[in-house]
Structure formats: structure tokens, C-alpha cells
Design a protein around this motif. Structure first.
Motif, PDB file in Angstrom:
ATOM      1  N   THR A 123       0.853  -1.399  -0.041  1.00 32.06           N
ATOM      2  CA  THR A 123      -0.192   0.192  -0.053  1.00 32.06           C
ATOM      3  C   THR A 123       0.912   1.132   0.125  1.00 32.06           C
ATOM      4  O   THR A 123       1.902   1.222   0.375  1.00 32.06           O
ATOM      5  CB  THR A 123      -0.844   0.009   1.203  1.00 32.06           C
ATOM      6  OG1 THR A 123      -0.302   0.034   2.571  1.00 32.06           O
ATOM      7  CG2 THR A 123      -1.992  -1.050   1.352  1.00 32.06           C
ATOM      8  N   GLU A 124       0.440   2.228  -0.521  1.00 37.17           N
ATOM      9  CA  GLU A 124       0.916   3.633  -0.666  1.00 37.17           C
ATOM     10  C   GLU A 124       0.159   4.559  -0.081  1.00 37.17           C
ATOM     11  O   GLU A 124      -1.047   4.792  -0.392  1.00 37.17           O
ATOM     12  CB  GLU A 124       1.468   3.943  -1.968  1.00 37.17           C
ATOM     13  CG  GLU A 124       2.686   2.923  -2.402  1.00 37.17           C
ATOM     14  CD  GLU A 124       2.930   3.335  -3.982  1.00 37.17           C
ATOM     15  OE1 GLU A 124       3.105   4.647  -4.053  1.00 37.17           O
ATOM     16  OE2 GLU A 124       3.593   2.695  -4.622  1.00 37.17           O
ATOM     17  N   ALA A 125       0.709   5.206   0.907  1.00 41.45           N
ATOM     18  CA  ALA A 125      -0.210   6.310   1.627  1.00 41.45           C
ATOM     19  C   ALA A 125       0.285   7.787   0.979  1.00 41.45           C
ATOM     20  O   ALA A 125       1.547   8.055   1.034  1.00 41.45           O
ATOM     21  CB  ALA A 125       0.117   6.631   3.236  1.00 41.45           C
TER      22      ALA A 125
END
Length: 58
Positions: free
Chosen positions: A37-39
Motif C-alpha cells: 500500500t502507498e499512503a
């Protein structure tokens, strides 16, 4: 006894025929892989948002 009568003879030598072909296969849909995931927000922004949410509950 508080939960009704208890007859130990009913608890002995219980033979149950089971058919495993109708059982649930818990590993039927196992998948190997990775999740990433990338925030887009920084850690500080995420913590500030969490603090805002927790202060709204008061």
C-alpha cells in the motif's frame, strides 16, 4: 445439578459415522502473494487525522 439431569451412560461409547466429503475445505481459496500500500499522506498528517477523529467522539 443446575442444568438438568445428567446420565453418564449417554456419554460413553458414542460412535458417529462421519463423511468428510461434505465438509468445508478451509484451504480451498488460499492465495500466496504480496500486498503493498502507498499512503499519500505523511505520518504527521495521519496522526493529526486520527486525533481529530478521536476528539470528535467526546
Amino acid at each position: 445439578m443446575g442444568f438438568g439431569s445428567y446420565d453418564e451412560s449417554e456419554q460413553q461409547d458414542q460412535n458417529v459415522d462421519t463423511d468428510d466429503s461434505d465438509g468445508v475445505t478451509v484451504h480451498e481459496h488460499d492465495h500466496d502473494g504480496e500486498i503493498s500500500t502507498e499512503a499519500s499522506a505523511s505520518t504527521e498528517e495521519l496522526v493529526a487525522g486520527l486525533q481529530d477523529m478521536s476528539s470528535d467522539d467526546d
